[in-house]
Write a protein that holds these residues in place. Structure first.
Motif, PDB file in Angstrom:
ATOM      1  N   CYS A 119      12.003 -56.386  36.790  1.00  0.00           N
ATOM      2  CA  CYS A 119      11.051 -55.310  37.094  1.00  0.00           C
ATOM      3  C   CYS A 119      10.505 -55.392  38.516  1.00  0.00           C
ATOM      4  CB  CYS A 119       9.906 -55.386  36.080  1.00  0.00           C
ATOM      5  SG  CYS A 119       8.616 -54.175  36.375  1.00  0.00           S
ATOM      6  N   VAL A 160       1.611 -44.611  29.503  1.00  0.00           N
ATOM      7  CA  VAL A 160       0.983 -45.741  30.212  1.00  0.00           C
ATOM      8  C   VAL A 160       2.112 -46.741  30.439  1.00  0.00           C
ATOM      9  CG1 VAL A 160      -0.925 -47.384  30.205  1.00  0.00           C
ATOM     10  CG2 VAL A 160      -1.156 -45.221  28.974  1.00  0.00           C
ATOM     11  N   SER A 196       2.709 -48.504  26.567  1.00  0.00           N
ATOM     12  CA  SER A 196       3.831 -49.445  26.463  1.00  0.00           C
ATOM     13  C   SER A 196       3.357 -50.849  26.802  1.00  0.00           C
ATOM     14  CB  SER A 196       4.936 -49.016  27.438  1.00  0.00           C
ATOM     15  OG  SER A 196       5.951 -49.978  27.502  1.00  0.00           O
ATOM     16  N   THR A 197       3.762 -51.817  25.967  1.00  0.00           N
ATOM     17  CA  THR A 197       3.372 -53.203  26.244  1.00  0.00           C
ATOM     18  C   THR A 197       4.590 -54.119  26.212  1.00  0.00           C
ATOM     19  OG1 THR A 197       2.059 -55.104  25.528  1.00  0.00           O
ATOM     20  CG2 THR A 197       2.801 -53.615  23.792  1.00  0.00           C
ATOM     21  N   SER A 198       4.499 -55.196  27.002  1.00  0.00           N
ATOM     22  CA  SER A 198       5.567 -56.191  27.010  1.00  0.00           C
ATOM     23  C   SER A 198       5.483 -57.084  25.773  1.00  0.00           C
ATOM     24  CB  SER A 198       5.458 -57.036  28.278  1.00  0.00           C
ATOM     25  OG  SER A 198       4.173 -57.625  28.340  1.00  0.00           O
ATOM     26  N   SER A 219       8.186 -53.174  24.721  1.00  0.00           N
ATOM     27  CA  SER A 219       9.328 -53.531  25.565  1.00  0.00           C
ATOM     28  C   SER A 219      10.039 -54.719  24.924  1.00  0.00           C
ATOM     29  CB  SER A 219       8.836 -53.897  26.974  1.00  0.00           C
ATOM     30  OG  SER A 219       8.357 -52.761  27.620  1.00  0.00           O
ATOM     31  N   HIS A 221      13.772 -55.229  24.625  1.00  0.00           N
ATOM     32  CA  HIS A 221      14.818 -55.544  25.604  1.00  0.00           C
ATOM     33  C   HIS A 221      15.821 -56.628  25.227  1.00  0.00           C
ATOM     34  CE1 HIS A 221      12.529 -52.809  27.926  1.00  0.00           C
ATOM     35  NE2 HIS A 221      11.740 -53.656  28.531  1.00  0.00           N
ATOM     36  N   GLU A 261      11.564 -50.286  23.092  1.00  0.00           N
ATOM     37  CA  GLU A 261      12.291 -49.988  24.328  1.00  0.00           C
ATOM     38  C   GLU A 261      13.320 -51.094  24.576  1.00  0.00           C
ATOM     39  OE1 GLU A 261       8.250 -49.860  25.980  1.00  0.00           O
ATOM     40  OE2 GLU A 261       9.060 -48.345  27.331  1.00  0.00           O
ATOM     41  N   ILE A 263      16.063 -51.984  27.598  1.00  0.00           N
ATOM     42  CA  ILE A 263      16.786 -51.740  28.852  1.00  0.00           C
ATOM     43  C   ILE A 263      18.175 -52.332  28.705  1.00  0.00           C
ATOM     44  CG2 ILE A 263      16.942 -52.343  31.294  1.00  0.00           C
ATOM     45  CD1 ILE A 263      14.056 -52.576  31.495  1.00  0.00           C
ATOM     46  N   ILE A 294      17.229 -47.695  27.517  1.00  0.00           N
ATOM     47  CA  ILE A 294      16.831 -47.319  28.886  1.00  0.00           C
ATOM     48  C   ILE A 294      17.909 -47.754  29.877  1.00  0.00           C
ATOM     49  CG2 ILE A 294      15.010 -47.548  30.637  1.00  0.00           C
ATOM     50  CD1 ILE A 294      13.095 -48.453  28.459  1.00  0.00           C
ATOM     51  N   PRO A 295      18.550 -46.786  30.550  1.00  0.00           N
ATOM     52  CA  PRO A 295      19.488 -47.188  31.606  1.00  0.00           C
ATOM     53  C   PRO A 295      18.704 -47.916  32.705  1.00  0.00           C
ATOM     54  CG  PRO A 295      19.732 -44.855  31.039  1.00  0.00           C
ATOM     55  CD  PRO A 295      18.462 -45.326  30.403  1.00  0.00           C
ATOM     56  N   TYR A 296      19.211 -49.048  33.143  1.00  0.00           N
ATOM     57  CA  TYR A 296      18.483 -49.864  34.131  1.00  0.00           C
ATOM     58  C   TYR A 296      18.477 -49.189  35.501  1.00  0.00           C
ATOM     59  CZ  TYR A 296      17.195 -53.899  36.973  1.00  0.00           C
ATOM     60  OH  TYR A 296      16.572 -54.747  37.847  1.00  0.00           O
ATOM     61  N   VAL A 299      17.056 -52.771  41.082  1.00  0.00           N
ATOM     62  CA  VAL A 299      15.984 -53.172  42.009  1.00  0.00           C
ATOM     63  C   VAL A 299      16.624 -54.160  42.989  1.00  0.00           C
ATOM     64  CG1 VAL A 299      13.773 -54.420  42.152  1.00  0.00           C
ATOM     65  CG2 VAL A 299      14.230 -52.910  40.190  1.00  0.00           C
ATOM     66  N   CYS A 341      10.022 -48.232  38.514  1.00  0.00           N
ATOM     67  CA  CYS A 341       8.581 -48.377  38.600  1.00  0.00           C
ATOM     68  C   CYS A 341       8.193 -49.523  39.533  1.00  0.00           C
ATOM     69  CB  CYS A 341       8.082 -48.658  37.184  1.00  0.00           C
ATOM     70  SG  CYS A 341       6.407 -49.146  37.153  1.00  0.00           S
TER      71      CYS A 341
HETATM   72  C1  LIG Z   1       6.865 -50.884  34.067  1.00  0.00           C
HETATM   73  S1  LIG Z   1       6.580 -51.207  32.379  1.00  0.00           S
HETATM   74  C2  LIG Z   1       4.824 -50.984  32.220  1.00  0.00           C
HETATM   75  C3  LIG Z   1       4.310 -51.156  30.834  1.00  0.00           C
HETATM   76  C4  LIG Z   1       4.332 -52.579  30.289  1.00  0.00           C
HETATM   77  N1  LIG Z   1       4.005 -53.526  31.250  1.00  0.00           N
HETATM   78  C5  LIG Z   1       5.667 -52.892  29.637  1.00  0.00           C
HETATM   79  O1  LIG Z   1       6.359 -53.773  30.145  1.00  0.00           O
HETATM   80  O2  LIG Z   1       5.968 -52.276  28.612  1.00  0.00           O
HETATM   81  C6  LIG Z   1       7.206 -49.759  31.546  1.00  0.00           C
HETATM   82  C7  LIG Z   1       8.648 -49.862  31.100  1.00  0.00           C
HETATM   83  O3  LIG Z   1       9.515 -49.853  32.230  1.00  0.00           O
HETATM   84  C8  LIG Z   1      10.553 -50.783  31.996  1.00  0.00           C
HETATM   85  N2  LIG Z   1      11.169 -51.173  33.280  1.00  0.00           N
HETATM   86  C9  LIG Z   1      10.733 -52.072  34.159  1.00  0.00           C
HETATM   87  N3  LIG Z   1      11.593 -52.182  35.198  1.00  0.00           N
HETATM   88  C10 LIG Z   1      12.591 -51.299  34.949  1.00  0.00           C
HETATM   89  C11 LIG Z   1      13.790 -50.950  35.662  1.00  0.00           C
HETATM   90  N4  LIG Z   1      14.099 -51.493  36.818  1.00  0.00           N
HETATM   91  N5  LIG Z   1      14.589 -50.020  35.099  1.00  0.00           N
HETATM   92  C12 LIG Z   1      14.281 -49.431  33.915  1.00  0.00           C
HETATM   93  N6  LIG Z   1      13.159 -49.723  33.219  1.00  0.00           N
HETATM   94  C13 LIG Z   1      12.325 -50.650  33.726  1.00  0.00           C
HETATM   95  C14 LIG Z   1       9.800 -51.879  31.318  1.00  0.00           C
HETATM   96  O4  LIG Z   1      10.597 -52.828  30.705  1.00  0.00           O
HETATM   97  C15 LIG Z   1       8.956 -51.132  30.330  1.00  0.00           C
HETATM   98  O5  LIG Z   1       9.677 -50.865  29.151  1.00  0.00           O
END
Ligand SMILES: C[S@@+](CC[C@H](N)C(=O)[O-])C[C@H]1O[C@@H](n2cnc3c(N)ncnc32)[C@H](O)[C@@H]1O
Ligand code: SF4
Length: 365
Positions: A119, A160, A196-198, A219, A221, A261, A263, A294-296, A299, A341
């Protein structure tokens, strides 16, 4: 000295504050009328308030505290805003267009301490939590921007899912929801709000016990602890078993559905055996859970991860479907701008730092 945004108070909190300062509680309604119906951006534009009440509010609160730093607009109508906070920190907010309406993705923290390895938001550790006023104001800034375009468009949904871990800023996140769902204000129904929470297990339980009533996304994953710990270090503190127990608690307590969720990371968690393992993990919860693939978004700093191919995503989807799991693939927004993000913010900070270093070098020569 900087003043907090008045957007952070619910109408009841504002009424109590006014009463403490010798004013009628009912004036809070007038202030809300000005903020959310007329959408004024200065107390001086609230002539229905007594002058002494206006002065008091001006002394203690600001309406606008965020300044637009950059705006990127995508061909698909997605708009990414970079806002500067009063303390100079930068945050991101995204407006997305869907068939069902307009959603805004809000940031809850300056940086993130959870540090998921894929992320961009976690590249810079958390420097502070946002206040509820700063979170509400992101939505208001976008709504005011839309008002300025005069297309009669209204923000209808909130996710969120911006920078930060909302459950690590639980109080401000909760107050934010109470403000935006109020029918007297923005009136965004709780079913149109997704947090959304990790996977902060105790907070998932607290959320289930609360009256917030919004949708919840986890999240996940990964289908097992080995992979999840490798990509999300939070899994050491809250492995999959207690996470699933907290999810079950949430499902039982709220009688609502949940989103998981996932990825897809090439060769890390996207193989057929991972899909099968995920189907088994979701198993008995299949009637109440939707897996969102979720397609990645690549980064630069996390070059060890690549996006899975379309064929792999389809095969993963099909395996879940075959196992009667409800599954969807997230539609991508703004792929022609810094879509991941936290990416726009981290690029801006890097370029500010490079400029600062160059200026220092020039000054020392
Ligand atoms: C940025 S997070 C914010 C909310 C919370 N911190 C979470 O992890 O659920 C929102 C979502 O974006 C996903 N995410 C983060 N980096 C990403 C990326 N490079 N491509 C796609 N999804 C991504 C996260 O795993 C999460 O499911
Ligand atoms: S995915 Fe969420 S929790 Fe993980 S680093 Fe990014 S913002 Fe933080």
């Amino acid at each position: 000295m900087s003043k907090p945004s008045i957007y952070g108070l619910t109408v009841d909190q504002l009424a109590a504050w006014l009463a403490e300062h010798g004013h009628k509680k009912s004036r809070a309604q007038l202030v809300w009328e000005g903020l959310y119906r007329k959408r004024v951006t200065a107390f001086s534009e609230m002539p229905e308030l007594k002058p002494e009440c206006r002065t008091l509010l001006e002394e203690h609160f600001a309406i606008q505290t965020l300044e637009e730093h950059t705006r990127q607009e995508s061909a698909d109508g997605t708009i990414k805003f970079l806002f500067r906070l009063q303390d100079g920190n930068l945050i991101e907010t995204v407006l997305m267009r869907h068939k069902f309406g307009l959603s805004v993705c809000v940031t809850t923290q300056v940086g993130c301490n959870i540090g998921c390895s894929f992320c961009a938001s976690g590249l810079l550790s958390k420097s502070r939590d946002l206040t509820s006023g700063e979170i509400v104001e992101q939505v208001m800034k976008v709504q005011l921007f839309l008002d300025g375009r005069q297309n009669n468009e209204r923000v209808s949904h909130i996710v969120v899912m911006g920078i930060g871990e909302p459950f690590d800023n639980f109080e401000h996140m909760s107050n934010f929801i109470r403000v935006i769902r109020d029918p007297k204000g923005l009136a965004i129904g709780p079913r149109h709000i997704t947090v959304s929470t990790s996977g902060l297990v105790p907070k998932i339980r607290e959320f289930a016990d609360s009256d917030l009533g919004t949708n919840l996304a986890i999240s996940l994953h990964a289908p097992n602890n080995d992979i999840r710990t490798r990509i999300m270090k939070i899994n050491r503190a809250y492995p999959i078993e207690p996470l699933m127990e907290a999810i079950d608690y949430y499902l039982e307590k709220t009688n609502r559905r949940i989103t998981l969720e996932y990825i897809l990371l090439k060769d890390v968690n996207d193989q057929p055996e991972h899909a099968q393992e995920l189907a088994e993990l979701v198993g008995s919860r299949r009637n109440l859970a939707n897996v969102n693939l979720i397609p990645y978004n690549p980064v630069d700093e996390h070059s060890q991860y690549q996006r899975s191919s379309k064929e792999t995503i389809t095969a993963f989807y099909d395996t879940l479907k075959k196992n009667n799991i409800s599954v969807s693939v997230r539609l991508e927004h703004g792929t022609d701008i810094d879509a991941a993000c936290g990416q726009l913010r981290s690029k801006q900070i890097q370029s500010d730092r490079a400029r600062g270093a160059k200026a220092n070098r020039a000054a020392n020569e």
